[in-house]
Write an enzyme that holds these catalytic residues in place. Sequence first.
Site, PDB file in Angstrom:
ATOM      1  N   ARG A  65       0.695  -1.225   0.026  1.00  0.00           N
ATOM      2  CA  ARG A  65       0.053  -0.007   0.040  1.00  0.00           C
ATOM      3  C   ARG A  65       1.046   1.244   0.014  1.00  0.00           C
ATOM      4  O   ARG A  65       0.508   2.227  -0.763  1.00  0.00           O
ATOM      5  CB  ARG A  65      -0.970   0.026   1.357  1.00  0.00           C
ATOM      6  CG  ARG A  65      -2.033   1.037   1.128  1.00  0.00           C
ATOM      7  CD  ARG A  65      -3.080   0.801   1.848  1.00  0.00           C
ATOM      8  NE  ARG A  65      -2.520   1.055   3.533  1.00  0.00           N
ATOM      9  CZ  ARG A  65      -3.570   0.771   4.381  1.00  0.00           C
ATOM     10  NH1 ARG A  65      -4.912   0.389   4.481  1.00  0.00           N
ATOM     11  NH2 ARG A  65      -3.003   1.029   5.735  1.00  0.00           N
ATOM     12  N   LYS A  78      -2.626   6.582   1.174  1.00  0.00           N
ATOM     13  CA  LYS A  78      -2.563   7.067   2.615  1.00  0.00           C
ATOM     14  C   LYS A  78      -1.464   8.163   2.492  1.00  0.00           C
ATOM     15  O   LYS A  78      -0.357   7.956   2.743  1.00  0.00           O
ATOM     16  CB  LYS A  78      -2.306   5.717   3.393  1.00  0.00           C
ATOM     17  CG  LYS A  78      -2.229   5.919   4.793  1.00  0.00           C
ATOM     18  CD  LYS A  78      -2.241   4.752   5.593  1.00  0.00           C
ATOM     19  CE  LYS A  78      -2.290   4.772   6.942  1.00  0.00           C
ATOM     20  NZ  LYS A  78      -3.503   5.426   7.861  1.00  0.00           N
ATOM     21  N   GLU A 137     -15.811   6.974   4.043  1.00  0.00           N
ATOM     22  CA  GLU A 137     -15.066   6.304   5.306  1.00  0.00           C
ATOM     23  C   GLU A 137     -15.457   6.917   6.509  1.00  0.00           C
ATOM     24  O   GLU A 137     -16.321   8.003   6.795  1.00  0.00           O
ATOM     25  CB  GLU A 137     -13.570   7.343   4.817  1.00  0.00           C
ATOM     26  CG  GLU A 137     -12.353   6.937   5.287  1.00  0.00           C
ATOM     27  CD  GLU A 137     -11.930   5.571   4.827  1.00  0.00           C
ATOM     28  OE1 GLU A 137     -12.498   4.396   4.850  1.00  0.00           O
ATOM     29  OE2 GLU A 137     -10.838   5.758   4.207  1.00  0.00           O
TER      30      GLU A 137
END
Length: 337
Positions: free
Chosen positions: A79, A182, A218
Amino acid sequence: MNIEWTKLPFGYFKTDYNVRCFYRNGKWGEIEVSSSEYLPLHMAATVLHYGQAAFEGMKVFMGKDGQARAFRWDENWKRINNSADGILMPEIPKELFHDALKQVVDLNRQYIPPYGTGASLYVRPLLIGMGAQVGVKPANEYCFLIFVTPVGPYFKEGFKPVRVQIVRDFDRAAPLGTGCYKVGGNYAASLRASERAHEEGFSTVIFLDAKEKKYIDEAGPANFFGIKDNKYITPDSHSILPSITNMSLRQIAEDLGLKVERRHVPVEELGTFVEAGACGTAAVISPIGEILDRDNDTHYILCKDGKAGPICTKMYNRLVDIQHGDYPDKYGWTEIL
Ligand code: PLP
Ligand code: COI
């Protein structure tokens, strides 16, 4: 050392060492061990002006057997590279990531919270643009570092239902923006909404899809899931972070005999769930007890007795047991460090 492990909040706690590696002239250097909490930073570094910053969050758990287990670090490695690719930073080789992780955990072993304390060692990898630019361009120098810090529960409630609020006057990420990475900018974009939620007595916010404001996106620093009809239902959206905890819970849900659905979740569907939760490395599973829709004052009550529901509880226990080596790790999610 005199740490009250069971009282640790989710916060920064100084440990002895961090590890760093610099990318210059198109290649990564050697891992360096540092005891400084500071970085030498050029004032025109792209991280400061243009947000070239990606990070990760993962945990190491001490087992009953005295072994420290890292949970699914390879997913965090994948990620961070996806985030790096999204904002034009260099890829981190798997071996570099793994060596850095092993070294930083080894050097700070005394900070791994003991088994049974409910605390764990939070591992924070960070990749930032260090090179100077004034035009909006990617840097030509980068720093990859990992620090660790012992942590307790993210929400002060621990494994107790939290109250969250739906916001429509803020978006965390644009439909084709950076929500699936992220990167620091997403968190900057979420600060105002979450501070207001705290002031209004809520643990966090639920952001809706930015385009239509119809679907759950989210849940603050975590993914959302709802339970009904023996199904685990979680949003499918380009603007949410693909949570490794959620990925694990989808498997656990199946193992526990639930059907898994990953799809748009309309706001009105909240009224039909029997349980719901926010999931993430920091949040683990935070059961959601109540959701307030701030714009129309609708309250969705998902828990009446102040206790986590039976399915959230089962999933939580299974996840935590695998992480600590108390339940067979049949998917190879943990690595002893
Ligand atoms: N969503 C956001 C915005 C997050 O910051 C996090 C935390 O990492 C998550 C979801 C959960 O992801 P994970 O389970 O991989 O920690
Ligand atoms: C995590 O769960 O690891 C997170 O990164 C959430 C938050 C602390 C940013």
